[in-house]
Design a protein around this motif. Structure first.
Motif, PDB file in Angstrom:
ATOM      1  N   VAL A 238       0.858  -1.185   0.000  1.00 58.86           N
ATOM      2  CA  VAL A 238       0.000   0.000   0.000  1.00 58.86           C
ATOM      3  C   VAL A 238       0.896   1.237   0.000  1.00 58.86           C
ATOM      4  O   VAL A 238       1.900   1.283   0.714  1.00 58.86           O
ATOM      5  CB  VAL A 238      -0.933   0.041   1.227  1.00 58.86           C
ATOM      6  N   PHE A 239       0.521   2.215  -0.819  1.00 53.25           N
ATOM      7  CA  PHE A 239       1.246   3.490  -0.831  1.00 53.25           C
ATOM      8  C   PHE A 239       0.490   4.498   0.014  1.00 53.25           C
ATOM      9  O   PHE A 239      -0.693   4.765  -0.218  1.00 53.25           O
ATOM     10  CB  PHE A 239       1.420   4.012  -2.254  1.00 53.25           C
ATOM     11  N   LEU A 240       1.156   5.067   1.021  1.00 51.68           N
ATOM     12  CA  LEU A 240       0.573   6.050   1.929  1.00 51.68           C
ATOM     13  C   LEU A 240       1.169   7.422   1.637  1.00 51.68           C
ATOM     14  O   LEU A 240       2.377   7.623   1.763  1.00 51.68           O
ATOM     15  CB  LEU A 240       0.854   5.649   3.383  1.00 51.68           C
ATOM     16  N   SER A 241       0.320   8.367   1.258  1.00 52.90           N
ATOM     17  CA  SER A 241       0.743   9.740   1.012  1.00 52.90           C
ATOM     18  C   SER A 241       0.255  10.627   2.148  1.00 52.90           C
ATOM     19  O   SER A 241      -0.941  10.682   2.429  1.00 52.90           O
ATOM     20  CB  SER A 241       0.174  10.245  -0.322  1.00 52.90           C
ATOM     21  N   MET A 242       1.186  11.321   2.807  1.00 52.65           N
ATOM     22  CA  MET A 242       0.840  12.248   3.890  1.00 52.65           C
ATOM     23  C   MET A 242       1.309  13.645   3.499  1.00 52.65           C
ATOM     24  O   MET A 242       2.511  13.879   3.354  1.00 52.65           O
ATOM     25  CB  MET A 242       1.491  11.816   5.203  1.00 52.65           C
ATOM     26  N   GLY A 243       0.382  14.551   3.308  1.00 49.97           N
ATOM     27  CA  GLY A 243       0.744  15.911   2.921  1.00 49.97           C
ATOM     28  C   GLY A 243      -0.444  16.637   2.338  1.00 49.97           C
ATOM     29  O   GLY A 243      -1.361  16.032   1.776  1.00 49.97           O
ATOM     30  N   SER A 244      -0.426  17.953   2.465  1.00 52.41           N
ATOM     31  CA  SER A 244      -1.547  18.761   1.992  1.00 52.41           C
ATOM     32  C   SER A 244      -1.597  18.809   0.470  1.00 52.41           C
ATOM     33  O   SER A 244      -0.572  18.733  -0.211  1.00 52.41           O
ATOM     34  CB  SER A 244      -1.438  20.184   2.547  1.00 52.41           C
ATOM     35  N   ASP A 245      -2.800  18.922  -0.050  1.00 55.76           N
ATOM     36  CA  ASP A 245      -2.977  19.017  -1.502  1.00 55.76           C
ATOM     37  C   ASP A 245      -2.719  20.448  -1.955  1.00 55.76           C
ATOM     38  O   ASP A 245      -3.309  21.390  -1.452  1.00 55.76           O
ATOM     39  CB  ASP A 245      -4.400  18.608  -1.886  1.00 55.76           C
ATOM     40  N   ARG A 246      -1.779  20.610  -2.892  1.00 52.51           N
ATOM     41  CA  ARG A 246      -1.523  21.926  -3.487  1.00 52.51           C
ATOM     42  C   ARG A 246      -1.930  21.926  -4.962  1.00 52.51           C
ATOM     43  O   ARG A 246      -1.313  22.576  -5.784  1.00 52.51           O
ATOM     44  CB  ARG A 246      -0.046  22.296  -3.331  1.00 52.51           C
ATOM     45  N   GLY A 247      -2.981  21.155  -5.249  1.00 56.26           N
ATOM     46  CA  GLY A 247      -3.550  21.176  -6.592  1.00 56.26           C
ATOM     47  C   GLY A 247      -3.358  19.913  -7.401  1.00 56.26           C
ATOM     48  O   GLY A 247      -3.964  19.767  -8.477  1.00 56.26           O
ATOM     49  N   ASP A 248      -2.565  18.965  -6.908  1.00 57.13           N
ATOM     50  CA  ASP A 248      -2.265  17.773  -7.715  1.00 57.13           C
ATOM     51  C   ASP A 248      -3.105  16.556  -7.328  1.00 57.13           C
ATOM     52  O   ASP A 248      -3.045  15.535  -8.009  1.00 57.13           O
ATOM     53  CB  ASP A 248      -0.782  17.418  -7.594  1.00 57.13           C
ATOM     54  N   LEU A 249      -3.875  16.634  -6.251  1.00 56.76           N
ATOM     55  CA  LEU A 249      -4.622  15.476  -5.780  1.00 56.76           C
ATOM     56  C   LEU A 249      -5.635  14.952  -6.809  1.00 56.76           C
ATOM     57  O   LEU A 249      -5.693  13.737  -7.041  1.00 56.76           O
ATOM     58  CB  LEU A 249      -5.325  15.793  -4.455  1.00 56.76           C
ATOM     59  N   PRO A 250      -6.439  15.807  -7.440  1.00 49.52           N
ATOM     60  CA  PRO A 250      -7.392  15.275  -8.436  1.00 49.52           C
ATOM     61  C   PRO A 250      -6.687  14.504  -9.553  1.00 49.52           C
ATOM     62  O   PRO A 250      -7.167  13.439  -9.966  1.00 49.52           O
ATOM     63  CB  PRO A 250      -8.078  16.539  -8.978  1.00 49.52           C
ATOM     64  N   ARG A 251      -5.575  15.017 -10.055  1.00 50.29           N
ATOM     65  CA  ARG A 251      -4.843  14.325 -11.118  1.00 50.29           C
ATOM     66  C   ARG A 251      -4.348  12.966 -10.645  1.00 50.29           C
ATOM     67  O   ARG A 251      -4.450  11.955 -11.360  1.00 50.29           O
ATOM     68  CB  ARG A 251      -3.657  15.177 -11.572  1.00 50.29           C
ATOM     69  N   LEU A 252      -3.802  12.930  -9.423  1.00 41.37           N
ATOM     70  CA  LEU A 252      -3.266  11.673  -8.893  1.00 41.37           C
ATOM     71  C   LEU A 252      -4.378  10.651  -8.671  1.00 41.37           C
ATOM     72  O   LEU A 252      -4.199   9.461  -8.936  1.00 41.37           O
ATOM     73  CB  LEU A 252      -2.506  11.940  -7.593  1.00 41.37           C
ATOM     74  N   LYS A 253      -5.518  11.112  -8.178  1.00 40.06           N
ATOM     75  CA  LYS A 253      -6.640  10.194  -7.969  1.00 40.06           C
ATOM     76  C   LYS A 253      -7.158   9.641  -9.289  1.00 40.06           C
ATOM     77  O   LYS A 253      -7.471   8.440  -9.394  1.00 40.06           O
ATOM     78  CB  LYS A 253      -7.772  10.906  -7.210  1.00 40.06           C
TER      79      LYS A 253
END
Length: 387
Positions: A238-253
């Motif tokens: 499992v990959f765990l990402s911890m950090g605030s979204d600065r605009g890239d979260l929708p693309r990554l999802k």
């Protein structure tokens, strides 16, 4: 000593630079020094109403930002005449090089005060374009502008031992000191993470993680793209990402859905300091896949090392300084998905490598605690005042 910090953003805004300066300023305040921080009153769309705050023993002065373009080009009303020049400082410590407003404040301070000035560059905004022909031209022209200003500093500080040549290129040639970024000693404390494992469904999983903001240059899409092949051999990852979204979260999802790996990725967002430790404790491997020229140290990676998480990072200044490829971690070329996949699989399938690297990293990380770094910084300030 009366010490001033010049920094574009500061508490309560959080990123690597802001956090590091907060930790060091707090330690210096504990050591009896009077600390003043001169900074902006806003970031993005968030405007702070409180313009002066006494926090952690630090005097924080926030100034209205009249305009801003990117990270380096901005103007804060009153920061010079109603801020720096108004205080009789012994030391004025600038953070980041190449900022026109910093140049103006430096020049005025040198002309009107006896304050000793030094600069710690935490990055170089030309590093990502300097290999292109246009980038080289722009960099050379900007250097001509910056060079005479940077000669006015009494000292320069390199945060890694590979940075000296770059600092000298921009004019910081006098009194170059090595003072790295650091982490609080609390990063080594013991903490229970059982509830964290349950909350994010990580119990019994092989967790790889990243700690940092979600931005395109951070390169997290590389992890998403190699996960399908990794999961064929190791479905428990499992990959765990911890950090605030600065605009890239929708693309990554969207990318995760496209590659069919959304069930094996946890975007936890910005987490508390304790949850950060719990997430790192749940992980075995730390992925630090940023674009070259963007990471000149790597505080998040160092925090992972302090918790026994072994890094895989892109080859660039910060990781090259902290890691020895194949010894206490792995290095790969940005964009080389085959190399990233190969090295990740090697670490997953060779737990003995992780255990050996883990021991080395715990020892290395212990040498970067802020209490020790603040003591060295205090010594440098003292040396400058004797000149």
């Amino acid at each position: 000593m009366r010490i001033g910090y010049m920094i574009p953003y500061f508490h309560p805004f959080k990123d690597g630079l802001e956090n590091n300066c907060l930790y060091l300023a707090t330690e210096l305040a504990k050591r009896g020094h009077e600390i003043h921080v001169f900074t902006s009153d806003r970031r993005g769309g968030e405007v702070l109403k409180v313009k002066y705050e006494f926090y952690n023993g630090i005097h924080i002065h926030r100034y209205h930002t009249l305009f801003r373009y990117g990270y380096y080009f901005f103007y804060n009303i009153g920061m010079l005449h109603n801020g720096v020049l108004r205080h009789d400082l012994d030391i004025l410590h600038f953070h980041n090089l190449g900022t026109p407003q910093w140049d103006a404040i430096l020049l005025a301070t040198r002309l009107l005060k006896k304050t000793k000035c030094l600069n710690t560059p935490h990055g170089d905004f030309f590093a990502r374009i300097e290999k292109s022909f246009i980038g080289k031209i722009i960099k050379a022209v900007y250097r001509l502008w910056e060079f005479p200003f940077n000669r006015l500093y009494h000292a320069g500080v390199q945060i890694n031992k590979l940075q000296g040549e770059r600092l000298q290129y921009y004019g910081l040639r006098k009194n170059l000191f090595y003072i790295p970024d650091g982490i609080p000693s609390e990063r080594f404390k013991k903490i229970d993470n059982s509830e964290f494992l349950e909350r994010y469904g990580l119990k019994g999983k092989f967790v790889i993680c990243n700690l940092g903001r979600l931005l395109p240059y951070k390169g997290l899409d590389q992890i998403v793209k190699i996960l399908p092949d990794i999961l064929k051999q190791h479905p428990e990852i499992v990959f765990l990402s911890m950090g605030s979204d600065r605009g890239d979260l929708p693309r990554l999802k969207n990318l995760a859905k496209e590659f069919g790996v959304e069930k094996n990725i946890v975007f936890a967002g910005e987490v508390s300091e304790d949850d950060k430790l719990r997430g790192l404790d749940a992980s075995r491997i730390f992925i630090f896949p940023s674009q070259p020229g963007t990471e000149f140290f790597g505080i998040g990676m160092l925090e992972g090392m302090a918790r026994g998480v072994v890094p895989i990072a892109t080859r660039q200044e910060g990781p090259n300084f902290l890691l020895k490829d194949g010894k206490n971690g792995m290095l790969f070329d940005y964009g080389n998905l085959s190399e990233l996949k190969q090295k990740l699989l090697f670490m997953v399938e060779h737990p003995e490598f992780i255990e050996t690297a883990k021991k080395q990293n715990l020892e290395l990380a212990s040498s970067f605690v802020n209490e020790k770094i603040a003591e060295r910084l205090e010594e440098v300030y003292g040396e400058l005042l004797k000149e």
